[in-house]
Design a protein around this motif. Structure first.
Motif, mmCIF file in Angstrom:
data_model
loop_
_atom_site.group_PDB
_atom_site.id
_atom_site.type_symbol
_atom_site.label_atom_id
_atom_site.label_comp_id
_atom_site.label_asym_id
_atom_site.label_seq_id
_atom_site.Cartn_x
_atom_site.Cartn_y
_atom_site.Cartn_z
ATOM 1 N N ALA A 147 0.794 -1.070 0.039
ATOM 2 C CA ALA A 147 0.131 -0.042 0.003
ATOM 3 C C ALA A 147 0.918 1.351 -0.247
ATOM 4 O O ALA A 147 0.442 2.161 -0.684
ATOM 5 N N ASP A 148 2.132 1.499 0.659
ATOM 6 C CA ASP A 148 2.896 2.305 0.952
ATOM 7 C C ASP A 148 3.247 2.744 -0.497
ATOM 8 O O ASP A 148 3.847 3.751 -0.954
ATOM 9 N N VAL A 149 3.761 1.586 -1.299
ATOM 10 C CA VAL A 149 4.492 1.655 -2.637
ATOM 11 C C VAL A 149 3.529 2.074 -3.527
ATOM 12 O O VAL A 149 3.803 3.258 -4.502
ATOM 13 N N GLY A 150 2.382 1.945 -3.683
ATOM 14 C CA GLY A 150 1.298 2.336 -4.254
ATOM 15 C C GLY A 150 1.114 3.853 -4.088
ATOM 16 O O GLY A 150 0.934 4.777 -4.905
ATOM 17 N N GLU A 151 0.961 4.184 -2.867
ATOM 18 C CA GLU A 151 0.715 5.579 -2.536
ATOM 19 C C GLU A 151 2.063 6.570 -3.082
ATOM 20 O O GLU A 151 1.889 7.555 -3.576
ATOM 21 N N THR A 152 3.213 6.023 -2.912
ATOM 22 C CA THR A 152 4.629 6.654 -3.173
ATOM 23 C C THR A 152 4.382 6.965 -4.784
ATOM 24 O O THR A 152 4.663 7.841 -5.355
ATOM 25 N N ILE A 153 3.830 5.831 -5.517
ATOM 26 C CA ILE A 153 3.880 5.784 -6.817
ATOM 27 C C ILE A 153 2.858 6.814 -7.316
ATOM 28 O O ILE A 153 3.179 7.896 -8.285
ATOM 29 N N ASP A 154 1.722 6.997 -6.624
ATOM 30 C CA ASP A 154 0.730 8.066 -6.892
ATOM 31 C C ASP A 154 1.271 9.479 -6.666
ATOM 32 O O ASP A 154 1.164 10.375 -7.506
ATOM 33 N N ILE A 155 2.072 9.672 -5.656
ATOM 34 C CA ILE A 155 2.384 10.783 -5.164
ATOM 35 C C ILE A 155 3.523 11.378 -6.421
ATOM 36 O O ILE A 155 3.577 12.499 -6.788
ATOM 37 N N PHE A 156 4.692 10.370 -6.710
ATOM 38 C CA PHE A 156 5.604 10.591 -7.735
ATOM 39 C C PHE A 156 4.937 11.053 -8.982
ATOM 40 O O PHE A 156 5.301 11.813 -9.782
ATOM 41 N N SER A 157 3.763 10.311 -9.535
ATOM 42 C CA SER A 157 3.294 10.490 -10.852
ATOM 43 C C SER A 157 2.621 11.825 -10.665
ATOM 44 O O SER A 157 2.655 12.590 -11.611
ATOM 45 N N LYS A 158 2.087 12.178 -9.742
ATOM 46 C CA LYS A 158 1.303 13.590 -9.687
ATOM 47 C C LYS A 158 2.309 14.725 -9.610
ATOM 48 O O LYS A 158 2.244 15.766 -10.468
ATOM 49 N N LEU A 159 3.481 14.504 -9.045
ATOM 50 C CA LEU A 159 4.497 15.470 -9.075
ATOM 51 C C LEU A 159 5.087 15.540 -10.196
ATOM 52 O O LEU A 159 5.465 16.731 -10.709
ATOM 53 N N TRP A 160 5.277 14.446 -11.000
ATOM 54 C CA TRP A 160 6.091 14.403 -12.346
ATOM 55 C C TRP A 160 5.108 15.176 -13.310
ATOM 56 O O TRP A 160 5.832 16.055 -14.299
ATOM 57 N N ARG A 161 3.803 14.977 -13.247
ATOM 58 C CA ARG A 161 2.920 15.523 -14.290
ATOM 59 C C ARG A 161 2.852 17.090 -14.069
ATOM 60 O O ARG A 161 2.602 18.030 -14.790
#
Length: 244
Positions: free
Chosen positions: A213-227
Motif C-alpha cells: 500500500a505504501d508503494v502504491g501511495e508513493t507511486i501516486d505521489i510521484f506521478s502527480k508531482l511528475w506531471r
C-alpha cells in the motif's frame, strides 16, 4: 550573410569562367604543339638547304612558340590563384558567421561542464555510448545523493546573471526562489524514485500488504508531482503506474 553571398556568387562565376578559360588554353596549347611539330618537321626536310639559316630560324620561331605556351600556362596559374583567394575569403567569412552564431551570450565556463564537475564529485559520469545519459548505477547514485546534488546545482544556477536566465511560466526571468522551487521538485522526484526502487527490489515474499500500500501511495505521489512538473511521461512510468 551579404558578404558570404557575394563571395559565393564570385566563386561560382570564377569557376564558370575557369571552365571556359581552360578550354581555350587547351586549344591554344594544342595548336602551339602542332605548330612546333610542323616547324621541326619542315626544318629537317629542308636541312640540306642552307642548314645554318634553317636551324637558326627554327630556334627563333620555336622559342616564340615556347614563350606563348608558357604565357598560357601562367595565365591558367594566375586564374587558379585568384579562384583560390576568393574561395579562402568565402571560407573565412563562413567560419566567422558560424563562430558568431555559436558564440555564447554567457561567456563563463559552460554550465554543462560545471554540472559534470558536481556529478563527478559523487562518481557520476554521463556515458557517451549511452547518448550522454546516465547508466543504471549512476542513476542510483543520483537518487542516493539527491539532496546534496540538487542543492549544489541550485547554487550553480543562481550564480547565472539575471539577464541570462530563462523565463518562467509567467514569461519573467527566473528568480532564485524559482530555481530553488524547481530543484526541490527534482530532489523530491529523485527521493521518491529511490524509495520506489528500494521497495521493488526487496526479496520476493518479504513485503507486507501495508508495504504494498505504501508503494502504491508513493507511486501516486510521484506521478502527480511528475506531471505537475510538465515532464513527459515515459513508457516505463506508465507501466509502473499500471502495475502498482
Amino acid at each position: 550573410f551579404e558578404r558570404l553571398n557575394m563571395y559565393d556568387a564570385r566563386v561560382q562565376e570564377l569557376e564558370r569562367r575557369k571552365i571556359q578559360l581552360n578550354g581555350h588554353i587547351d586549344r591554344v596549347l594544342d595548336d602551339i604543339n602542332q605548330q612546333r611539330s610542323r616547324l621541326l618537321r619542315n626544318t629537317h626536310i629542308n636541312i640540306g638547304i642552307r642548314p645554318v639559316l634553317n636551324q637558326a630560324q627554327f630556334q627563333i620561331e620555336d622559342q616564340a612558340l615556347v614563350i606563348q605556351s608558357t604565357n598560357m600556362e601562367n595565365l591558367r596559374t594566375r586564374f587558379d590563384e585568384d579562384l583560390k583567394t576568393e574561395k579562402d575569403k568565402k571560407s573565412q567569412t563562413k567560419k566567422g558567421l558560424e563562430k558568431a552564431k555559436t558564440k555564447r551570450v554567457y561567456t563563463e565556463k559552460p554550465l554543462k561542464l560545471k554540472f559534470y564537475a558536481i556529478f563527478n564529485k559523487y562518481r557520476i559520469t554521463p556515458q557517451a555510448y549511452h547518448g550522454g545519459d546516465f547508466v543504471g548505477n549512476h542513476v542510483r547514485k543520483f537518487m542516493q545523493f539527491a539532496v546534496e546534488i540538487c542543492s549544489e546545482c541550485a547554487v550553480l544556477l543562481k550564480a547565472v546573471p539575471d539577464e541570462h536566465r530563462r523565463s518562467n511560466d509567467n514569461h519573467e526571468k527566473m528568480t532564485n526562489d524559482d530555481i530553488d522551487s524547481e530543484m526541490n521538485v527534482l530532489r523530491d522526484l529523485l527521493l521518491l524514485s529511490d524509495n520506489i526502487y528500494s521497495m521493488c527490489h526487496q526479496h520476493c515474499g518479504t513485503i507486507t500488504d501495508a508495504g504494498l500500500a505504501d508503494v502504491g501511495e508513493t507511486i501516486d505521489i510521484f506521478s502527480k508531482l511528475w506531471r505537475e512538473s510538465n515532464l513527459s511521461v515515459t513508457v516505463k512510468a506508465h507501466i509502473i503506474e499500471e502495475k502498482k
